[in-house]
Design an enzyme around this catalytic site. Structure first.
Site, short mmCIF file in Angstrom:
data_model
loop_
_atom_site.label_atom_id
_atom_site.label_comp_id
_atom_site.label_asym_id
_atom_site.label_seq_id
_atom_site.Cartn_x
_atom_site.Cartn_y
_atom_site.Cartn_z
N ASP A 62 8.51 6.83 11.24
CA ASP A 62 9.44 7.83 10.31
C ASP A 62 9.28 9.52 10.35
O ASP A 62 8.53 9.58 11.13
CB ASP A 62 8.67 7.39 9.20
CG ASP A 62 7.08 7.23 8.41
OD1 ASP A 62 7.01 7.41 9.51
OD2 ASP A 62 6.71 6.39 8.10
N ASN A 128 0.94 2.75 -2.79
CA ASN A 128 1.70 2.64 -3.78
C ASN A 128 2.00 0.93 -2.81
O ASN A 128 3.05 0.25 -3.74
CB ASN A 128 2.74 2.75 -4.06
CG ASN A 128 3.01 2.95 -3.09
OD1 ASN A 128 3.22 3.13 -1.17
ND2 ASN A 128 4.33 4.42 -3.63
N HIS A 130 3.41 1.08 0.28
CA HIS A 130 3.95 1.04 1.25
C HIS A 130 3.81 1.08 2.97
O HIS A 130 2.93 0.81 2.92
CB HIS A 130 5.05 2.34 0.64
CG HIS A 130 4.39 3.81 1.49
ND1 HIS A 130 4.64 4.80 1.03
CD2 HIS A 130 3.46 4.07 2.28
CE1 HIS A 130 3.76 5.88 1.21
NE2 HIS A 130 2.94 5.17 1.89
N GLU A 135 9.25 2.29 0.53
CA GLU A 135 8.56 2.47 -0.63
C GLU A 135 8.48 0.43 -1.39
O GLU A 135 9.62 0.00 -0.84
CB GLU A 135 9.04 3.49 -1.50
CG GLU A 135 9.52 3.96 -0.81
CD GLU A 135 7.99 4.85 -1.19
OE1 GLU A 135 6.65 4.51 -0.86
OE2 GLU A 135 7.36 6.22 -0.80
C1 F6R Z 1 2.50 7.12 8.69
C2 F6R Z 1 3.14 5.92 7.52
C3 F6R Z 1 2.60 6.03 6.33
C4 F6R Z 1 1.34 6.25 6.17
C5 F6R Z 1 1.08 5.54 4.59
C6 F6R Z 1 -0.80 6.39 4.37
O1 F6R Z 1 3.40 7.57 9.67
O2 F6R Z 1 3.82 5.95 7.98
O3 F6R Z 1 3.20 4.88 5.66
O4 F6R Z 1 0.86 5.30 6.78
O5 F6R Z 1 1.52 7.16 3.94
O6 F6R Z 1 -0.64 8.04 4.99
P1 F6R Z 1 -2.45 8.32 5.28
O7 F6R Z 1 -2.54 7.60 5.73
O8 F6R Z 1 -1.86 9.63 4.94
O9 F6R Z 1 -3.11 7.89 3.77
#
Ligand code: F6R
Length: 234
Positions: A62, A128, A130, A135
């Site tokens: 992303d 959450n 994702h 989401e």
């Molecule tokens: C990042 C991504 C997100 C993160 C997730 C956890 O490229 O796609 O899904 O893996 O938000 O974020 P952290 O690792 O910062 O807790």
């Protein structure tokens, strides 16, 4: 799903690194990569290793809409700092957050994923549930798409910005259908804030309300979780 419980992020990163090494020795050429705090120690392990990425391709999950790759909050910048500057790849793909035609960019990214099937995908998980920026409520069928970030995600990511108002409200994300096509998936989860999501992903029903639960349908997923993230598991 195979679950490996580890003491801390360093132990998890070493296991993820060994899995990557094994995959590359087995001929993996295309890596799916994630940003955020979860994979940082994993990237450190990669950087310190003697693995050669010059024939490898990476495709990130992303990118924020509106941020140029040179912006220090962009995911391209993050990847350069944590990995690409130290380990040159043949090619690194991330969505273009500055694309003027987002719909065209989304199609373009899908065509990149189609021409480079992902062999080994690294994932984190949102509190959450994702994966990528898919989401809760996102269809399992979706490919690359523009996402309105959930309020909880904006708040969670505000820690990387000066204040919450600066967190972009949209992102371009690889879709769940594309993530599910990866041959092997290694998802890391660290910290208590992830415990509910980890439990739902592994032991809950498969539901679009918890996007990571779709991984129960994939036959090659390894979850690496520290004790805090794994604490609600049976
Ligand atoms: C990042 C991504 C997100 C993160 C997730 C956890 O490229 O796609 O899904 O893996 O938000 O974020 P952290 O690792 O910062 O807790």
């Amino acid at each position: 799903m195979k679950v490996i419980t580890v003491k801390n992020q360093l132990e998890g990163a070493k296991i993820a690194f060994d899995l990557l090494k094994e995959a590359m020795e087995g001929g993996s050429k295309t890596l799916g990569l994630a940003t955020g705090s979860t994979p940082v120690e994993f990237y450190n392990q990669v950087v310190q290793s003697d693995l050669d990425f010059s024939e490898m391709i990476s495709i990130n999950l992303d990118e924020y809409v509106g941020l140029d790759g040179s912006d220090d909050q962009s995911y391209r910048y993050f990847m350069e700092q944590h990995l690409f500057n130290e380990k040159p790849f043949k090619e690194n793909f991330l969505p273009d957050g500055k694309a003027t035609d987002l719909l065209a960019e989304v199609k373009h990214y899908d065509s990149i994923i189609d021409s480079h099937p992902i062999d080994f995908q690294i994932l984190g998980i949102g509190a959450n549930g994702h994966i990528g920026f898919n989401e809760p409520g996102t269809s399992f069928e979706v490919t690359t798409h523009v996402v309105d970030l959930a309020e909880s995600t904006i708040q969670a990511n505000a820690r990387f910005f000066e204040d919450e108002s600066q967190v972009p409200r949209q992102a371009i994300s690889m879709g769940i259908a594309s993530i599910m096509k990866s041959k092997e998936i290694v998802l890391m989860a660290y910290g208590e804030a992830k415990a509910e999501a980890v439990k739902g992903m592994i032991e809950g029903e498969i539901t679009e309300s918890l996007p990571a639960s779709v991984l129960q349908k994939h036959d090659n997923v390894i979850v690496i979780a520290d004790e805090a993230a794994a604490k609600l598991l049976k």
